[in-house]
Structure formats: C-alpha cells, structure tokens
Scaffold this active site. Structure first.
Site, short mmCIF file in Angstrom:
data_model
loop_
_atom_site.label_atom_id
_atom_site.label_comp_id
_atom_site.label_asym_id
_atom_site.label_seq_id
_atom_site.Cartn_x
_atom_site.Cartn_y
_atom_site.Cartn_z
N TYR A 128 67.19 29.27 88.07
CA TYR A 128 66.92 28.51 89.29
C TYR A 128 67.04 29.34 90.56
O TYR A 128 67.66 28.91 91.53
CB TYR A 128 67.87 27.29 89.37
N TYR A 158 70.15 14.46 83.16
CA TYR A 158 69.72 15.82 82.85
C TYR A 158 69.74 15.98 81.34
O TYR A 158 70.76 15.73 80.69
CB TYR A 158 70.62 16.88 83.50
N ASP A 178 72.88 11.83 74.35
CA ASP A 178 72.91 13.26 74.62
C ASP A 178 74.34 13.61 75.01
O ASP A 178 74.75 13.45 76.15
CB ASP A 178 71.92 13.60 75.74
C1 LIG Z 1 73.05 21.53 79.31
C2 LIG Z 1 72.50 20.27 78.84
C3 LIG Z 1 71.33 20.22 78.06
C4 LIG Z 1 70.52 21.45 77.76
O1 LIG Z 1 71.20 22.36 76.96
P1 LIG Z 1 70.74 23.89 76.93
O2 LIG Z 1 71.60 24.50 75.90
O3 LIG Z 1 70.96 24.42 78.31
O4 LIG Z 1 69.30 23.91 76.58
C5 LIG Z 1 70.90 18.99 77.64
N1 LIG Z 1 71.58 17.88 77.94
C6 LIG Z 1 72.71 17.89 78.66
C7 LIG Z 1 73.43 16.61 78.93
C8 LIG Z 1 73.19 19.07 79.16
O5 LIG Z 1 74.29 19.08 79.91
#
Ligand SMILES: *Cc1c(COP(=O)(O)O)cnc(C)c1O
Length: 689
Positions: free
Chosen positions: A266, A394, A495
């Site tokens: 970024y 995110y 997630d």
């Molecule tokens: C960091 C993150 C991702 C992405 O993981 P990477 O290993 O950076 O590809 C996905 N979801 C959440 C909630 C995250 O914090």
C-alpha cells in the site's frame, strides 16, 4: 560497541587463559578491554567477599573484569545455584550483562563450560548467548575428539542464529601420557591434524581459526613472560575483535536498493513511505540494523502471538526443514499435515470436520467462496453465487476476497470492471460492550430476505472487524445471523483469520456467540507468524454437499489445489504454535493485556482529535476524528521505541501475548503521547518534544 561471547567446547578448553590473553593483546593494541563472567562457580571467600577464580586470573594477567553471579561449589551453574538456594534466569543474566556494555571498549563475556551447560531446568548457556546475540569466539581444547566437539558446537551456534567471529585452538593438558599406546609422535600428528582440519572446516563455514596455542607446562597468568607469549599468539584475534565494524554504509545501500526496487504494501513504488531495516527480533522486540530496539505493537499484522525467536517454533521449523520441507499434496500426505488437522479439529468450533490447507488468508477466503458456490451448484442451485458482506469488512487482497471488502476502503472503484458485485450490509451498529439491540440486525435481515434466492453465503469477521476499521460488535448479532442463514438456506462463512487463536480473549471469536459457521477461515496466527499458511474448515454437511458425485455438476470434487498446499514446513510450524498456545496460560495473558491496554489508553479518551477508545482482548484501539498521516505517526512512535503502524482513522496495538507489562505500558504511553502531541500540533504528532 564491540562485545563478544567467549565459549568453549568443554570446561577446560582454555577459555579463561584465552580471555586473559585477549585482554592483554587488546590493551597492547591500544583498545580498552573488559571481561565479564556472567556466572562463576567455585568461588572462594576473601574477607567476606567472594573471589571469582577466573576474574582473579584475568587480573593476575593485568586485565580488568568482573563476575556477575557467583557461587561457591565448583560445578555446573544450575547445580551451584540450587545448592545455595538460588535460581539463575536468562532474562536476569542478560539484563546484568547488557549493563556491562560500554561504547568505548571491547567487552568479552566468558561462559561457563560449553553451550549446553544448564543454567536452570529449562535454560542453558546457549539461551543466554541467544538472548545477548553477540558474535561468538569458540575456544576449542586441542585433544583427541575435539573436531567432533568443535563442529557440533558450530552447528548448534548456527542453528541458534549466532554469528561466530572465529575459533581459537588451545592445548591445555600435557601430552597424554595417560593415553596408553599414543606415542608422542602420534600425538603430535593428531594435534597438528586437528589444527589443519579445524582450519579447513572453519573455512567451509566462514569461521576463521584465529590462533593455535600450544601446551605450556609452566603457564601462569601471573607470569609476565607466559602472558607475553600468549598475547603475541592472540594478536591477530585481538585485531579482529578490536576492528570497529561499520554497517552504516551497507545499511544505507540496502535501504536505497529497497526504495528503488522493492514494492512495499500500500505505498508508491516511486515515492514510497519510509521503511525501517530490521536485523532481528526477540520476544516482543524488533532489533533494527542501526542498533535501535522497538517494542512491537503490531505482532506483525496479528500473527506473532508468541513473539519472536520462540524456541519451540524455531526448532520445529529447523527440524522439519531438515526432514522434509515440501512435497506436493496431490496424492501424497505427511505427518505434519495430519497432525495439524488433528490439532485444528480439537480446537475449532463443533461441527467443523473437513480441512483444506491453503497458502494465505486471502486464498483461504477464495477457497471458502468457491466451496460455498460448489455446495449450491451440486444441490442444483447454480443461481446462488452472490455473497453478502459487511461494510467495514476486510477479507483479503485477491480478487474474490477484495470483492467482499468494504467497497470504499477496499478500493472497489479501482477494480469495478473486474470485481463481482456483492451485496453489502451496514456494519453491525450494536457495540460489543453495549446491551444487545436486536434492531441492529434489521439491515442484515432485510438484505438476506430480499436476496436469499441468489446468495451462496454471508461472509463476516466475527465480533472484530479488523483491517476495515477495528470495529467490535455484539456477539448476539452472530446468533441472529446464524439462525437466519439456517432459515434461508444461506451458508455462513466466518473469517477468523485475524481473530482466531486467542486474540479476542476466546480461542475463536465465534465462541463469544456460541455459534459454529458452515465454513471457517483461519490464517495469520495459525503458524505463530513463522510462515504463511491458512486453513479452511467446513462442516460435514458442506463437504458432503460438494462431494455429491454428479459429473454434470462438477463431478463431486472441490476444485482447488495450490502448489504449496499442506506445505510440511508450515504445518510443522502451525503444530508447534498451537502446542505452544495450548501449553501457555493464553487466556490469562490476553485478559491481563486487555486490562493493561484499557488502563493505559484511558487518557487518550479526553484528548481532542480522538473519536473513540476501545479495547477487546489483546487489541487496543484509538480511533481518530481525521485520517492519520501514517509516516508522521510512525516516525513519532519509532522515536519513542515502539513499532505501531496506524491506518485510516485508527491507531491501534495488538502486542504479542508474551509482551511484558512494561512493554505494554511503553506502547500505550507512546500512544497517549502521540495523541497529546497531535492535539497540540493540528492533528499530527510532531517528534522532538
Ligand atoms: C489479513 C486478513 C485476511 C487476508 O490474509 P492474508 O494472509 O493477508 O492474505 C483476510 N481476512 C482477514 C479478516 C484478515 O485480517
């Protein structure tokens, strides 16, 4: 500031004589030198003061030095300490050692015995050396078998990541009349060959043999002629130790190359934000190439929950690298993957049965999305291929994951031509610590009821929205969401890449709500941050759905298979990390961190420019009223010895679980100072006050 750790292949390798000789040789070169014995056993009393034999020897030879922890019984430090009702700790020893460092002189720390000499039941001399991270001088006692000892020591130092400045070969025992059958000629041959072989082996490893000191029957540190001869033999070694190494130029060139050619996250390729050069890390601290130390408030983007240099993790990776670092997962399997699967199923919320190992968090999200689509596809609902997600979310940077990120902070306009259009629902308004307001679920309910026919799944970060703004919402929202997804035939994808493995105070954030998702993604802290790895867990129902053998609808197999799927090295790291976590009092630690962060950040609340202060588990957030100037804040923090990297409107910390109270206080104090400085300087902290 030059300092070295003098260690030997065994107890009478001749370390003390070599140290005494070096002190003398250094002073002859006009370099001030000082020797330190961190632990000295076998001390005598002299007028009520313990006298350390090694220090006495250095002094007799005209050198200066001191012993830090002294014991009477001449035995291993752990035993000598125990016999006197004491206990040695690497952390205390290291602190005392560091206090002996002084910029104007060369400091020689002399160990007791060899590398694995115990200091207590858990720690050895090597742990102290690792903690001090000084270049090592290995004194090898020249005798039959010394090559083996020397090479084993070099290997151990290598595995500990310690640089070796050089070796000194030293004959300390008289020609072995005891070794019946060894003629003087044969012995001379052996000793001479030792020197040649050691020099050769050293060359292969980049470790010079600095001196070869023969046996001297009349050697005494008080004898000026003996010391003269010894110092002369050690002159070359002393020159090397005295050499001021200036890495400044090297670092400058490295940073220049980095700036010109390496893309950082970024930031512009042509005019990037500044970066710091990290040379190493230990515990909760980053060690910069220029010698500065920063308390790590970021856990390297959530993942380094055990901090840096954890022995169990390092060893797991070293061991696995030597055994089997990688092999394809198609048609093959291995113990680290199976072991990881076992461990995960023990920890994951109930119902999770099938595990897909992927390479990174973003890929895990892609995999979860594909699972959801294939699940409905094989049930004859190919039309269910859209996803609902939350604003402020995110989920990663790959295309599918990005389509689920907040449309504004996730830069959807940039990629609008290629991103699938997902359904976005306002972020849960009911905060974590507030009483649950069921009306906060209404926007989600409306969206799901309207779009159920086309939705494959809802994707959420449970309880804590991370990189999208560090928002903590009420767990009951997840309960409502779980129930509605079941009612409408929509899958729920959790997630937990940021929240998993204890960060919020529960092993997984879903546990706050007592729910199980249909599909769950974990990553980040999975390997304790040793390397990249993620896992997607699915319920039996999801796996069965996808696997329904129907050639016309995808053949019943899940269609994903990364090259590095199930990488043994990463799996071994993950197993070690989970073992470390489960063996640690992580709940207590996270709870203590929560208290400390809340207390430490409280003063921010009343400062102008601060929109909100919130803490959950080991996450402390100060939300700003205006977006932050990342470079200015980072610069302010670095000057105060902390590593905190804000983004958007948030300045936050999530220290490693092992961070000490002082370290956490250092972090929060810096945040309060930054906020105060920002309040006084138009919103941006200004260093140098
Ligand atoms: C960091 C993150 C991702 C992405 O993981 P990477 O290993 O950076 O590809 C996905 N979801 C959440 C909630 C995250 O914090």
């Amino acid at each position: 500031m030059r300092a070295f750790f003098v260690t030997g292949t065994d107890t009478d390798a001749g370390k003390t004589a070599v140290t005494a000789g070096l002190l003398l040789a250094l002073s002859r070169l006009g370099t001030e030198a000082f020797a330190v014995k961190p632990v000295q056993t076998g001390c005598t009393e002299k007028g009520g003061v313990p006298e350390a034999p090694d220090v006495a020897a250095w002094r007799a030879a005209g050198g200066r030095g001191e012993a830090l922890f002294t014991f009477r019984v001449p035995c291993s430090p752990h035993l000598a300490a125990r016999l006197e009702g004491a206990r040695l700790e690497v952390s205390t020893l290291a602190r005392a050692c560091r206090e002996c460092l002084s910029p104007g002189r060369v400091t020689l720390f002399e160990g007791a015995g060899g590398l694995y000499v115990p200091l207590n039941e858990e720690e050895s001399m090597l742990d102290l050396m690792r903690e001090l991270h000084l270049p090592v001088l290995l004194v090898v006692g020249n005798r039959l078998g010394c090559l083996n000892h020397a090479l084993l020591s070099l290997d151990a130092l290598d595995m500990a990541g310690l640089p070796v400045a050089g070796m000194v070969l030293c004959r300390t025992t008289p020609p072995s009349l005891a070794d019946a059958g060894t003629s003087p000629e044969a012995e001379a041959l052996i000793l001479g060959d030792n020197a040649a072989r050691l020099a050769e082996e050293g060359k292969k490893r980049g470790v010079p043999l600095l001196a070869d000191i023969p046996y001297d029957a009349s050697f005494s540190p008080a004898d000026a002629a003996c010391m003269d001869a010894l110092a002369a033999r050690l002159e070359g070694a002393a020159r090397l130790l005295a050499q001021e190494e200036d890495h400044g130029e090297e670092e400058k060139e490295r940073l220049a190359f980095d700036r010109a050619h390496l893309w950082h996250p970024y930031t512009s390729a042509l005019n990037p934000l500044p970066v710091l050069d990290v040379a190493g890390a230990s515990g909760a601290r980053l060690l910069l190439a220029d010698g500065r130390e920063l308390v790590d408030g970021m856990s390297s983007w959530w993942c380094r929950v055990h901090g840096y240099g954890n022995r169990r993790l390092v060893q797991a990776v070293q061991r696995q690298a030597a055994r089997l670092s990688h092999v394809m997962f198609g048609g093959l399997t291995h113990a680290p993957a199976v072991e990881l699967g076992r461990r995960l199923l023990r920890l994951l919320p109930p119902g999770m049965e099938h595990i897909f190992l992927a390479d990174s968090g973003s890929v895990a999200v892609e995999v979860a999305v594909k699972m959801a689509v294939q699940f409905h596809q094989s049930a004859g609902h190919g039309e269910k291929c859209r996803f609902a997600a939350l604003r402020g979310a995110y989920h990663g940077d790959t295309l599918g994951a990005m389509s689920l990120c907040d449309p504004v902070t996730g830069m959807h306009t940039l990629f609008s031509g290629i991103l699938p259009k997902q359904l976005f629902v306002e972020r849960p308004s009911c905060r974590f610590h507030a009483p649950y307001d069921p009306s906060s679920f209404e926007p989600m309910e409306r969206a799901l009821r309207t779009h159920a026919h086309e939705l494959a799944a809802v994707v959420v970060e449970p309880v804590v929205q991370g990189a999208g703004g560090m928002w903590f919402y009420h767990p009951s929202y997840l309960r409502d969401l779980r129930a509605l997804c079941d009612e409408l035939g929509i899958l729920l994808i959790a997630d937990e890449i940021a929240t998993g493995f204890g960060r919020t105070g529960r092993m997984f954030a879903c546990e706050w709500a007592g729910i199980s998702p249909d599909i769950m993604c974990v990553g980040k802290a999975l390997t304790g941050g040793m390397m990249t790895l993620s896992a997607v867990a699915a319920t039996g129902r999801v796996a069965e759905g996808i696997s329904r053998a129907d050639a016309a609808r995808g053949g019943g197999v899940f269609m994903h298979g990364p090259t590095f799927m199930g990488n043994p090295l990463a799996c071994a790291a993950a197993c070690a990390s989970l073992d470390e976590l489960c063996a640690s009092p992580w709940q207590d630690r996270v709870q203590a961190l929560e208290k400390r962060l809340a207390h430490g950040l409280e003063p921010c609340r009343s400062l102008p420019g601060v929109a909100d202060v919130r803490v959950l588990g080991a996450i402390g957030v100060m939300e700003r009223e205006e977006p932050v100037d990342v470079a200015a804040w980072q610069d302010f923090f670095t000057a105060r010895g902390v590593w905190i990297r804000p983004f958007g409107y948030t300045v936050y910390v999530m220290p490693p679980f092992i961070a000490s109270e002082e370290e956490v206080d250092t972090l929060t104090r810096a945040m309060v100072e930054a906020a105060a400085s920002a309040a006084a300087h138009g919103g941006t902290p200004t260093r140098g006050e």
